[in-house]
Motif scaffolding. Sequence first.
Motif, PDB file in Angstrom:
ATOM      1  N   HIS A 127       0.605  -1.291  -0.089  1.00 21.58           N
ATOM      2  CA  HIS A 127      -0.003  -0.186   0.083  1.00 21.58           C
ATOM      3  C   HIS A 127       0.798   1.445   0.104  1.00 21.58           C
ATOM      4  O   HIS A 127       0.691   2.458  -0.594  1.00 21.58           O
ATOM      5  CB  HIS A 127      -0.792   0.137   1.110  1.00 21.58           C
ATOM      6  N   ALA A 128       2.060   1.144   0.635  1.00 23.62           N
ATOM      7  CA  ALA A 128       3.049   2.242   0.632  1.00 23.62           C
ATOM      8  C   ALA A 128       3.660   2.445  -0.847  1.00 23.62           C
ATOM      9  O   ALA A 128       3.564   3.832  -1.043  1.00 23.62           O
ATOM     10  CB  ALA A 128       4.219   2.112   1.603  1.00 23.62           C
ATOM     11  N   LEU A 129       3.632   1.550  -1.400  1.00 25.92           N
ATOM     12  CA  LEU A 129       4.042   1.753  -2.628  1.00 25.92           C
ATOM     13  C   LEU A 129       2.975   2.345  -3.621  1.00 25.92           C
ATOM     14  O   LEU A 129       3.590   3.339  -4.681  1.00 25.92           O
ATOM     15  CB  LEU A 129       4.823   0.426  -3.459  1.00 25.92           C
ATOM     16  N   VAL A 130       1.942   1.754  -3.297  1.00 26.79           N
ATOM     17  CA  VAL A 130       1.068   2.610  -4.413  1.00 26.79           C
ATOM     18  C   VAL A 130       0.713   4.002  -4.035  1.00 26.79           C
ATOM     19  O   VAL A 130       0.444   4.766  -4.852  1.00 26.79           O
ATOM     20  CB  VAL A 130      -0.571   1.690  -4.150  1.00 26.79           C
ATOM     21  N   MET A 131       0.681   4.451  -2.590  1.00 24.61           N
ATOM     22  CA  MET A 131       0.601   5.735  -2.323  1.00 24.61           C
ATOM     23  C   MET A 131       1.536   6.609  -2.821  1.00 24.61           C
ATOM     24  O   MET A 131       1.531   7.631  -3.234  1.00 24.61           O
ATOM     25  CB  MET A 131       0.706   5.671  -0.624  1.00 24.61           C
ATOM     26  N   GLN A 132       3.205   5.890  -2.955  1.00 21.94           N
ATOM     27  CA  GLN A 132       4.264   6.702  -3.245  1.00 21.94           C
ATOM     28  C   GLN A 132       4.057   7.198  -4.764  1.00 21.94           C
ATOM     29  O   GLN A 132       4.252   8.112  -5.419  1.00 21.94           O
ATOM     30  CB  GLN A 132       5.466   5.976  -3.065  1.00 21.94           C
ATOM     31  N   GLY A 133       3.413   5.865  -5.574  1.00 22.95           N
ATOM     32  CA  GLY A 133       3.133   6.316  -7.033  1.00 22.95           C
ATOM     33  C   GLY A 133       2.205   7.364  -7.331  1.00 22.95           C
ATOM     34  O   GLY A 133       2.193   8.309  -8.315  1.00 22.95           O
ATOM     35  N   GLU A 134       1.317   7.441  -6.486  1.00 20.13           N
ATOM     36  CA  GLU A 134       0.026   8.443  -6.614  1.00 20.13           C
ATOM     37  C   GLU A 134       0.543   9.978  -6.106  1.00 20.13           C
ATOM     38  O   GLU A 134      -0.010  10.854  -6.846  1.00 20.13           O
ATOM     39  CB  GLU A 134      -1.130   8.002  -5.971  1.00 20.13           C
ATOM     40  N   ALA A 193       3.606  10.823  -6.368  1.00 22.50           N
ATOM     41  CA  ALA A 193       4.482  11.472  -7.491  1.00 22.50           C
ATOM     42  C   ALA A 193       3.654  11.892  -8.654  1.00 22.50           C
ATOM     43  O   ALA A 193       3.880  12.961  -9.315  1.00 22.50           O
ATOM     44  CB  ALA A 193       5.301  10.468  -7.891  1.00 22.50           C
ATOM     45  N   ARG A 194       2.613  11.074  -9.168  1.00 20.94           N
ATOM     46  CA  ARG A 194       1.627  11.427  -9.994  1.00 20.94           C
ATOM     47  C   ARG A 194       1.131  12.841 -10.055  1.00 20.94           C
ATOM     48  O   ARG A 194       0.979  13.802 -10.726  1.00 20.94           O
ATOM     49  CB  ARG A 194       0.617  10.303 -10.106  1.00 20.94           C
ATOM     50  N   GLN A 195       0.469  12.966  -8.890  1.00 21.87           N
ATOM     51  CA  GLN A 195      -0.329  14.243  -8.232  1.00 21.87           C
ATOM     52  C   GLN A 195       0.631  15.429  -8.300  1.00 21.87           C
ATOM     53  O   GLN A 195       0.411  16.422  -8.481  1.00 21.87           O
ATOM     54  CB  GLN A 195      -0.850  14.043  -7.083  1.00 21.87           C
ATOM     55  N   ALA A 196       1.986  15.199  -7.793  1.00 23.43           N
ATOM     56  CA  ALA A 196       2.955  16.247  -7.880  1.00 23.43           C
ATOM     57  C   ALA A 196       3.357  16.593  -9.254  1.00 23.43           C
ATOM     58  O   ALA A 196       3.566  18.061  -9.196  1.00 23.43           O
ATOM     59  CB  ALA A 196       4.260  15.802  -7.141  1.00 23.43           C
ATOM     60  N   ALA A 197       3.193  16.053 -10.056  1.00 21.72           N
ATOM     61  CA  ALA A 197       3.335  16.577 -11.566  1.00 21.72           C
ATOM     62  C   ALA A 197       2.331  17.605 -11.770  1.00 21.72           C
ATOM     63  O   ALA A 197       2.553  18.627 -12.717  1.00 21.72           O
ATOM     64  CB  ALA A 197       3.409  15.234 -12.373  1.00 21.72           C
ATOM     65  N   HIS A 198       1.288  17.561 -11.179  1.00 22.56           N
ATOM     66  CA  HIS A 198       0.220  18.712 -11.532  1.00 22.56           C
ATOM     67  C   HIS A 198      -0.015  19.599 -10.499  1.00 22.56           C
ATOM     68  O   HIS A 198      -0.858  20.754 -10.665  1.00 22.56           O
ATOM     69  CB  HIS A 198      -1.141  17.974 -11.683  1.00 22.56           C
ATOM     70  N   SER A 199       0.528  19.711  -9.255  1.00 22.03           N
ATOM     71  CA  SER A 199       0.337  20.490  -8.301  1.00 22.03           C
ATOM     72  C   SER A 199       1.616  20.991  -7.699  1.00 22.03           C
ATOM     73  O   SER A 199       2.256  19.990  -7.126  1.00 22.03           O
ATOM     74  CB  SER A 199      -0.755  19.920  -6.882  1.00 22.03           C
ATOM     75  N   LYS A 200       1.611  22.110  -7.597  1.00 23.87           N
ATOM     76  CA  LYS A 200       2.884  22.804  -6.820  1.00 23.87           C
ATOM     77  C   LYS A 200       3.052  22.607  -5.216  1.00 23.87           C
ATOM     78  O   LYS A 200       4.000  22.256  -4.705  1.00 23.87           O
ATOM     79  CB  LYS A 200       3.151  24.218  -7.102  1.00 23.87           C
ATOM     80  N   ALA A 201       2.061  22.466  -4.717  1.00 28.85           N
ATOM     81  CA  ALA A 201       2.016  22.248  -3.207  1.00 28.85           C
ATOM     82  C   ALA A 201       2.162  20.732  -2.926  1.00 28.85           C
ATOM     83  O   ALA A 201       2.780  20.716  -1.947  1.00 28.85           O
ATOM     84  CB  ALA A 201       0.556  22.750  -2.751  1.00 28.85           C
ATOM     85  N   VAL A 202       1.747  19.991  -3.592  1.00 34.64           N
ATOM     86  CA  VAL A 202       1.883  18.501  -3.648  1.00 34.64           C
ATOM     87  C   VAL A 202       3.412  18.246  -3.605  1.00 34.64           C
ATOM     88  O   VAL A 202       3.868  17.340  -3.106  1.00 34.64           O
ATOM     89  CB  VAL A 202       0.726  17.703  -4.220  1.00 34.64           C
ATOM     90  N   ARG A 203       3.686  18.705  -4.934  1.00 31.93           N
ATOM     91  CA  ARG A 203       5.129  18.636  -5.179  1.00 31.93           C
ATOM     92  C   ARG A 203       6.040  18.994  -4.217  1.00 31.93           C
ATOM     93  O   ARG A 203       7.253  18.452  -3.803  1.00 31.93           O
ATOM     94  CB  ARG A 203       5.539  19.334  -6.452  1.00 31.93           C
TER      95      ARG A 203
END
Length: 243
Positions: A119-126, A128-138
């Motif tokens: 589950h941690a690996l799934v979260m890490q992937g998501e 990173a994916r969302q960070a590509a579209h959001s400065k705050a998440v990045r």
Amino acid sequence: MLQPAGEALGDSTWHERTANVLTSLPFLALGWRMHSRRLTPEGRHHARSMMAVGVAATLYHASSGAARRWARKLDYWTIAYSSSAMVKCLFADSAAARRAANVSLAAVPFRPFAVSAAHALVMQGEFARQAAHSKAVRSDLKRHYAAAALGMGAFFAEDLVQDTGFGGLVHAAWHCLACYGCYTMDSLIAHKERLHLQRHLRRGGAPGDAPKQLRRPLHSSASSLPSYSGGKLAGGSPGLASP
């Protein structure tokens, strides 16, 4: 066979036990804070599971004898359960992801570490994916990676220094790093919750059609969704900002 088996080293002195009990409590506080900020039932469920992690960790490090063996199992199982709740929170729109997270619970008593890791690996992937579209998440992703790297180092270093008498203190340091790593996920979860609410509105949802369990009222346009930072997404409006 139920896992983990037996007892773990550590908490052999009063200062180790005290350090580990005290550094377990922030998970409870973090879950309480997260619960007050979440917008969806899945988000609040994950927050409650984080509080359970803090309770289980505190019980484990405060216990001894036969009770400690069972408290250790509860500690691992609670972490694995919370990781499942995290996946369901991040993928509230995906029936397949929620179903997979629920099915994984059957393996928790036997392979809790594997369940948590997956589950941690799934979260890490998501993340990173969302960070590509959001400065705050990045921005939070960088802090999350730093905490995760240091936390993994502390996790594996604990066994190496066990004979020196500092193993329990290294474990306490791991508690702090793991809790901070969970804290850095707040912007990701808030971002995903707003995406979930925006999809509902774009499907033509009206205030009266919104899920009754949402903490905050939905309005008639996606631009009215709450913003915690006042920032802007690329091409978006302040109302669509991520935290």
